[in-house]
Design a protein around this motif. Structure first.
Motif, PDB file in Angstrom:
ATOM      1  N   LEU A 249      44.180  33.417  50.139  1.00 35.50           N
ATOM      2  CA  LEU A 249      45.486  32.249  49.992  1.00 35.50           C
ATOM      3  C   LEU A 249      47.118  33.460  49.247  1.00 35.50           C
ATOM      4  O   LEU A 249      48.429  32.714  49.443  1.00 35.50           O
ATOM      5  CB  LEU A 249      45.100  32.000  49.039  1.00 35.50           C
ATOM      6  N   MET A 250      46.722  35.201  49.371  1.00 39.46           N
ATOM      7  CA  MET A 250      48.250  35.464  49.228  1.00 39.46           C
ATOM      8  C   MET A 250      49.252  35.773  50.224  1.00 39.46           C
ATOM      9  O   MET A 250      48.953  35.584  51.768  1.00 39.46           O
ATOM     10  CB  MET A 250      48.297  37.303  48.442  1.00 39.46           C
ATOM     11  N   PRO A 251      49.848  34.805  50.065  1.00 41.92           N
ATOM     12  CA  PRO A 251      51.622  35.148  51.279  1.00 41.92           C
ATOM     13  C   PRO A 251      51.024  36.349  51.840  1.00 41.92           C
ATOM     14  O   PRO A 251      50.833  36.928  51.116  1.00 41.92           O
ATOM     15  CB  PRO A 251      52.586  34.808  50.048  1.00 41.92           C
ATOM     16  N   ALA A 252      51.643  36.711  53.014  1.00 41.45           N
ATOM     17  CA  ALA A 252      52.071  37.260  53.792  1.00 41.45           C
ATOM     18  C   ALA A 252      53.441  38.130  53.639  1.00 41.45           C
ATOM     19  O   ALA A 252      54.143  37.108  53.171  1.00 41.45           O
ATOM     20  CB  ALA A 252      51.312  37.811  55.394  1.00 41.45           C
ATOM     21  N   PRO A 253      53.576  39.501  53.228  1.00 37.33           N
ATOM     22  CA  PRO A 253      55.060  40.247  53.176  1.00 37.33           C
ATOM     23  C   PRO A 253      55.986  39.475  54.391  1.00 37.33           C
ATOM     24  O   PRO A 253      55.207  38.794  56.001  1.00 37.33           O
ATOM     25  CB  PRO A 253      55.046  41.597  53.899  1.00 37.33           C
ATOM     26  N   TYR A 254      56.475  38.795  54.221  1.00 37.31           N
ATOM     27  CA  TYR A 254      58.057  38.543  54.729  1.00 37.31           C
ATOM     28  C   TYR A 254      59.430  38.947  54.825  1.00 37.31           C
ATOM     29  O   TYR A 254      59.255  38.789  53.638  1.00 37.31           O
ATOM     30  CB  TYR A 254      58.060  36.996  55.162  1.00 37.31           C
ATOM     31  N   GLN A 255      60.804  39.072  56.136  1.00 38.69           N
ATOM     32  CA  GLN A 255      61.864  38.609  55.414  1.00 38.69           C
ATOM     33  C   GLN A 255      62.368  37.499  54.333  1.00 38.69           C
ATOM     34  O   GLN A 255      61.803  36.365  54.046  1.00 38.69           O
ATOM     35  CB  GLN A 255      62.544  38.923  56.586  1.00 38.69           C
ATOM     36  N   PRO A 256      63.421  37.580  53.805  1.00 38.76           N
ATOM     37  CA  PRO A 256      64.129  36.716  53.147  1.00 38.76           C
ATOM     38  C   PRO A 256      64.994  35.788  53.842  1.00 38.76           C
ATOM     39  O   PRO A 256      65.182  35.918  55.004  1.00 38.76           O
ATOM     40  CB  PRO A 256      65.140  37.435  52.176  1.00 38.76           C
ATOM     41  N   HIS A 257      64.646  34.191  53.851  1.00 36.72           N
ATOM     42  CA  HIS A 257      64.744  33.577  54.225  1.00 36.72           C
ATOM     43  C   HIS A 257      66.853  33.020  54.028  1.00 36.72           C
ATOM     44  O   HIS A 257      67.202  32.327  55.107  1.00 36.72           O
ATOM     45  CB  HIS A 257      64.658  31.636  53.476  1.00 36.72           C
TER      46      HIS A 257
END
Length: 73
Positions: free
Chosen positions: A13-21
């Motif tokens: 359930l942890m969000p995967a790393p991603y670039q800022p929106h």
């Protein structure tokens, strides 16, 4: 002692790393992701406390003395 995980602390359930929106304010989803990440960090903090107490008890009470006369071993 029963230890209950904090809400939303399952690895799946942890969000995967991603670039800022964007560089603006956080979106609703980003705020939710931030809260999930903070809960995961809190879970880690609690895990260290839970692991530390038995180590202290084993050391102070010398519960290791039959298996390892020297606690450092």
């Amino acid at each position: 002692m029963v230890v209950k995980p904090l809400p939303v602390t399952s690895l799946t359930l942890m969000p995967a790393p991603y670039q800022p929106h964007s560089e603006d304010e956080l979106s609703h989803q980003e705020r939710a992701d931030l809260e999930a990440c903070k809960a995961g960090v809190d879970n880690l903090r609690n895990a260290f406390r839970i692991a530390g107490k038995p180590f202290e008890t084993m050391s102070v009470a010398k519960l290791h003395r039959e298996e390892n006369p020297n606690y450092a071993a």
